[in-house]
Design an enzyme around this catalytic site. Structure first.
Site, PDB file in Angstrom:
ATOM      1  N   SER A  50       0.952  -1.216  -0.052  1.00 26.20           N
ATOM      2  CA  SER A  50      -0.019  -0.023   0.047  1.00 26.20           C
ATOM      3  C   SER A  50       0.910   1.177   0.219  1.00 26.20           C
ATOM      4  O   SER A  50       2.032   1.267   0.276  1.00 26.20           O
ATOM      5  CB  SER A  50      -0.885  -0.061   1.334  1.00 26.20           C
ATOM      6  OG  SER A  50      -0.173   0.269   2.635  1.00 26.20           O
ATOM      7  N   ASP A  82      -1.192  -1.319  -3.929  1.00 28.28           N
ATOM      8  CA  ASP A  82      -2.602  -1.482  -3.408  1.00 28.28           C
ATOM      9  C   ASP A  82      -3.014  -0.199  -2.960  1.00 28.28           C
ATOM     10  O   ASP A  82      -2.552   0.437  -2.460  1.00 28.28           O
ATOM     11  CB  ASP A  82      -2.347  -2.586  -2.186  1.00 28.28           C
ATOM     12  CG  ASP A  82      -3.694  -2.876  -1.667  1.00 28.28           C
ATOM     13  OD1 ASP A  82      -4.792  -3.227  -2.629  1.00 28.28           O
ATOM     14  OD2 ASP A  82      -3.939  -3.178  -0.259  1.00 28.28           O
ATOM     15  N   HIS A 180     -12.500  -3.657   4.851  1.00 30.72           N
ATOM     16  CA  HIS A 180     -11.196  -3.991   5.414  1.00 30.72           C
ATOM     17  C   HIS A 180     -11.032  -4.084   6.902  1.00 30.72           C
ATOM     18  O   HIS A 180     -11.893  -3.756   7.526  1.00 30.72           O
ATOM     19  CB  HIS A 180     -10.232  -2.852   4.944  1.00 30.72           C
ATOM     20  CG  HIS A 180      -9.729  -2.613   3.598  1.00 30.72           C
ATOM     21  ND1 HIS A 180     -10.497  -1.653   2.911  1.00 30.72           N
ATOM     22  CD2 HIS A 180      -9.387  -3.531   2.769  1.00 30.72           C
ATOM     23  CE1 HIS A 180     -10.222  -2.062   1.465  1.00 30.72           C
ATOM     24  NE2 HIS A 180      -9.335  -2.963   1.388  1.00 30.72           N
ATOM     25  N   LYS A 184     -15.299  -7.202  10.387  1.00 37.03           N
ATOM     26  CA  LYS A 184     -16.288  -7.204   9.122  1.00 37.03           C
ATOM     27  C   LYS A 184     -17.453  -7.430   9.143  1.00 37.03           C
ATOM     28  O   LYS A 184     -18.551  -6.787   8.377  1.00 37.03           O
ATOM     29  CB  LYS A 184     -15.640  -8.398   8.128  1.00 37.03           C
ATOM     30  CG  LYS A 184     -14.065  -7.926   7.603  1.00 37.03           C
ATOM     31  CD  LYS A 184     -13.565  -9.105   6.745  1.00 37.03           C
ATOM     32  CE  LYS A 184     -12.268  -9.208   6.781  1.00 37.03           C
ATOM     33  NZ  LYS A 184     -11.468  -8.071   6.361  1.00 37.03           N
ATOM     34  N   HIS A 210     -11.631  -7.611  -2.144  1.00 33.31           N
ATOM     35  CA  HIS A 210     -10.652  -7.015  -1.084  1.00 33.31           C
ATOM     36  C   HIS A 210     -11.615  -7.182   0.408  1.00 33.31           C
ATOM     37  O   HIS A 210     -12.478  -7.625   0.391  1.00 33.31           O
ATOM     38  CB  HIS A 210     -10.701  -5.236  -1.162  1.00 33.31           C
ATOM     39  CG  HIS A 210      -9.818  -4.746  -2.272  1.00 33.31           C
ATOM     40  ND1 HIS A 210      -8.666  -4.100  -2.025  1.00 33.31           N
ATOM     41  CD2 HIS A 210      -9.861  -5.190  -3.740  1.00 33.31           C
ATOM     42  CE1 HIS A 210      -8.087  -3.967  -3.271  1.00 33.31           C
ATOM     43  NE2 HIS A 210      -8.841  -4.571  -4.100  1.00 33.31           N
ATOM     44  N   GLY A 211     -10.822  -7.149   1.254  1.00 37.62           N
ATOM     45  CA  GLY A 211     -11.197  -7.129   2.582  1.00 37.62           C
ATOM     46  C   GLY A 211     -11.432  -8.559   2.896  1.00 37.62           C
ATOM     47  O   GLY A 211     -12.662  -8.887   3.563  1.00 37.62           O
ATOM     48  N   ASN A 253      -7.437 -10.422  -1.687  1.00 46.26           N
ATOM     49  CA  ASN A 253      -6.657  -9.605  -0.874  1.00 46.26           C
ATOM     50  C   ASN A 253      -6.468  -9.939   0.728  1.00 46.26           C
ATOM     51  O   ASN A 253      -7.506  -9.920   1.482  1.00 46.26           O
ATOM     52  CB  ASN A 253      -7.103  -8.289  -1.095  1.00 46.26           C
ATOM     53  CG  ASN A 253      -6.530  -7.634  -2.538  1.00 46.26           C
ATOM     54  OD1 ASN A 253      -6.620  -8.586  -3.246  1.00 46.26           O
ATOM     55  ND2 ASN A 253      -6.684  -6.392  -2.619  1.00 46.26           N
ATOM     56  N   ARG A 280      16.150 -12.173  15.566  1.00 46.47           N
ATOM     57  CA  ARG A 280      15.768 -13.005  14.746  1.00 46.47           C
ATOM     58  C   ARG A 280      15.010 -14.334  15.285  1.00 46.47           C
ATOM     59  O   ARG A 280      14.222 -15.058  14.558  1.00 46.47           O
ATOM     60  CB  ARG A 280      17.410 -13.545  14.036  1.00 46.47           C
ATOM     61  CG  ARG A 280      18.115 -12.627  13.307  1.00 46.47           C
ATOM     62  CD  ARG A 280      19.363 -12.931  13.171  1.00 46.47           C
ATOM     63  NE  ARG A 280      20.038 -13.113  14.393  1.00 46.47           N
ATOM     64  CZ  ARG A 280      21.481 -13.270  14.605  1.00 46.47           C
ATOM     65  NH1 ARG A 280      22.230 -13.264  13.430  1.00 46.47           N
ATOM     66  NH2 ARG A 280      22.069 -13.309  15.858  1.00 46.47           N
TER      67      ARG A 280
HETATM   68  P1  13P Z   1      -8.038  -7.418   4.896  1.00 44.66           P
HETATM   69  O1  13P Z   1      -8.186  -6.120   5.903  1.00 44.66           O
HETATM   70  O2  13P Z   1      -9.297  -8.258   5.040  1.00 44.66           O
HETATM   71  O3  13P Z   1      -6.852  -8.195   5.012  1.00 44.66           O
HETATM   72  O4  13P Z   1      -7.873  -6.793   3.316  1.00 44.66           O
HETATM   73  C1  13P Z   1      -6.749  -6.542   2.796  1.00 44.66           C
HETATM   74  C2  13P Z   1      -7.110  -5.810   1.438  1.00 44.66           C
HETATM   75  O5  13P Z   1      -8.039  -5.637   0.924  1.00 44.66           O
HETATM   76  C3  13P Z   1      -5.769  -4.965   0.862  1.00 44.66           C
HETATM   77  O6  13P Z   1      -6.171  -4.347  -0.352  1.00 44.66           O
HETATM   78  O1  G3H Z   2      -6.334  -2.386   1.997  1.00 42.16           O
HETATM   79  C1  G3H Z   2      -5.813  -1.734   2.669  1.00 42.16           C
HETATM   80  C2  G3H Z   2      -4.512  -2.945   3.313  1.00 42.16           C
HETATM   81  O2  G3H Z   2      -4.990  -3.398   4.350  1.00 42.16           O
HETATM   82  C3  G3H Z   2      -3.370  -1.823   3.522  1.00 42.16           C
HETATM   83  O3  G3H Z   2      -3.366  -1.116   4.699  1.00 42.16           O
HETATM   84  O4  G3H Z   2      -2.826   1.488   4.124  1.00 42.16           O
HETATM   85  O5  G3H Z   2      -2.482   0.289   6.712  1.00 42.16           O
HETATM   86  O6  G3H Z   2      -0.890  -0.689   4.635  1.00 42.16           O
HETATM   87  P1  G3H Z   2      -2.263   0.130   5.045  1.00 42.16           P
HETATM   88 ZN    ZN Z   3      -8.133  -3.372  -0.233  1.00 40.29          ZN
END
Ligand code: 13P
Ligand code: G3H
Ligand code: ZN
Length: 320
Positions: A50, A82, A180, A184, A210-211, A253, A280
């Site tokens: 992202s 993303d 997301h 949900k 997504h989500g 995703n 590690r």
């Molecule tokens: P989640 O938050 O359900 O893992 O979704 C991730 C997502 O859609 C990233 O684009």
């Molecule tokens: O869809 C969103 C992703 O989960 C990315 O989240 O912006 O916190 O990296 P982020």
């Molecule tokens: Zn997303």
């Protein structure tokens, strides 16, 4: 093997009704977990970052890590932006070596979403880069929300046809009930499978969910056991993945489940091995936990052993 654009993976996924996992990364351990698991399972895979992940890790750093990790393997891996918000987000990633980008104009009015997506498509296609767009709003729908309200946020099939035609996008993220994060659904998970099928028949390009994290009970239990607090967290159950893929979803995703696995394991190590201070020995087990989540997803999505799908036997042999 060099990074590949998504359309090279989608063709077979589209024909054979399986989905490819997109796994979000932020650092070395996440990248290694994705690449190693995909290679072990002979599965195509999508590594996504992202804009906030790029800000955290540094664009050039992340690209360098990914390129180094894929060097020794033979399964197709795509590097994908993303939720890019602007043309410049997408351009920066394309110029840096990403093979796929998402431009998320879903919060814009319909015409502006088409315009901004087309602008990215025109640039991306010149560089053999695939573009994912989004139509509809991904906000979680509560149980008591009326169908009309759901219809207002879910992707409209007729609009999807016009959108794909006018924007030229290669894949489309649709809103069908997921959201997301770790919260949900209030009770039962509800996805509009009929809408997925209808849109798929009408647009005939790869569809993206997504989500899609599952927020599985074992991860919640582990996190909670070692002091984490996420009451009421709920995700997409395994049966829903299978049904969504059957109805036409080709890309799923996952970010939240990897974060849960990572954090639960770091908590576990720090709690059970109080004398440990070698990073590690803390991050290694966390990486293994991420790998296990990815392994389970690849299994459910049906992409295991599909790394060479669509390639001729000769190409397969060369790749092997
Ligand atoms: P989640 O938050 O359900 O893992 O979704 C991730 C997502 O859609 C990233 O684009
Ligand atoms: O869809 C969103 C992703 O989960 C990315 O989240 O912006 O916190 O990296 P982020
Ligand atoms: Zn997303």
């Amino acid at each position: 093997m060099p990074l590949v654009p998504l359309h090279e993976m989608y063709e077979a996924a589209n024909k054979k009704y399986y989905a490819i996992g997109q796994f979000n990364v932020n650092n070395l351990e996440f990248v290694q977990a994705v690449v190693q698991t995909a290679n072990e399972m002979k599965s195509p895979v999508i590594i996504a970052a992202s804009t906030s992940a790029l800000k955290y890790a540094g664009l050039e750093n992340l690209v360098a890590i990914v390129k180094a990790e894929v060097k020794g393997i033979s399964v197709p891996v795509a590097l994908h932006l993303d939720h890019g918000a602007t043309f410049d987000d997408a351009k920066r990633c394309i110029d840096a070596g990403f093979t796929s980008v998402m431009i998320d104009g879903s919060h814009h009015p319909f015409k502006e979403n088409i315009r901004i997506t087309k602008e990215v498509v025109d640039y991306a296609h010149k560089h053999n880069v695939t573009v994912e767009a989004e139509l509809g709003k991904l906000a979680g729908i509560e149980d008591d929300v009326k169908v009309d309200a759901a219809n207002a946020t879910y992707t409209d099939p007729d609009e999807a046809v016009e959108f794909v035609e006018k924007s030229g996008c290669d894949a489309l993220a649709i809103a069908v009930g997921t959201s997301h994060g770790a919260y949900k659904f209030k009770s039962e998970a509800k996805l509009d499978f009929d809408r997925i099928e209808k849109i798929k028949t009408m647009v005939n390009i790869p569809l993206v969910l997504h989500g899609a994290s599952g927020v599985p009970a074992e991860l919640i239990d582990k996190l909670t056991k070692y002091g984490g607090k996420i009451p009421g967290a709920k995700g997409v159950p395994d049966e829903a993945y299978r049904e969504a893929v059957k109805r036409g979803i080709n890309k799923i995703n996952i970010d939240t489940d990897l974060r849960l696995a990572f954090t639960a394991t770091v908590r576990e190590v720090l709690t059970t091995k109080t004398a440990e201070f070698d990073p590690r020995k803390i991050l290694g087990p966390a990486r293994d936990a991420i790998k296990e989540v990815i392994r389970q997803k690849i299994e459910i999505l049906g992409s295991a052993d599909q790394a060479y799908a669509g390639k001729s036997t000769d190409e397969e042999l060369v790749m092997n």
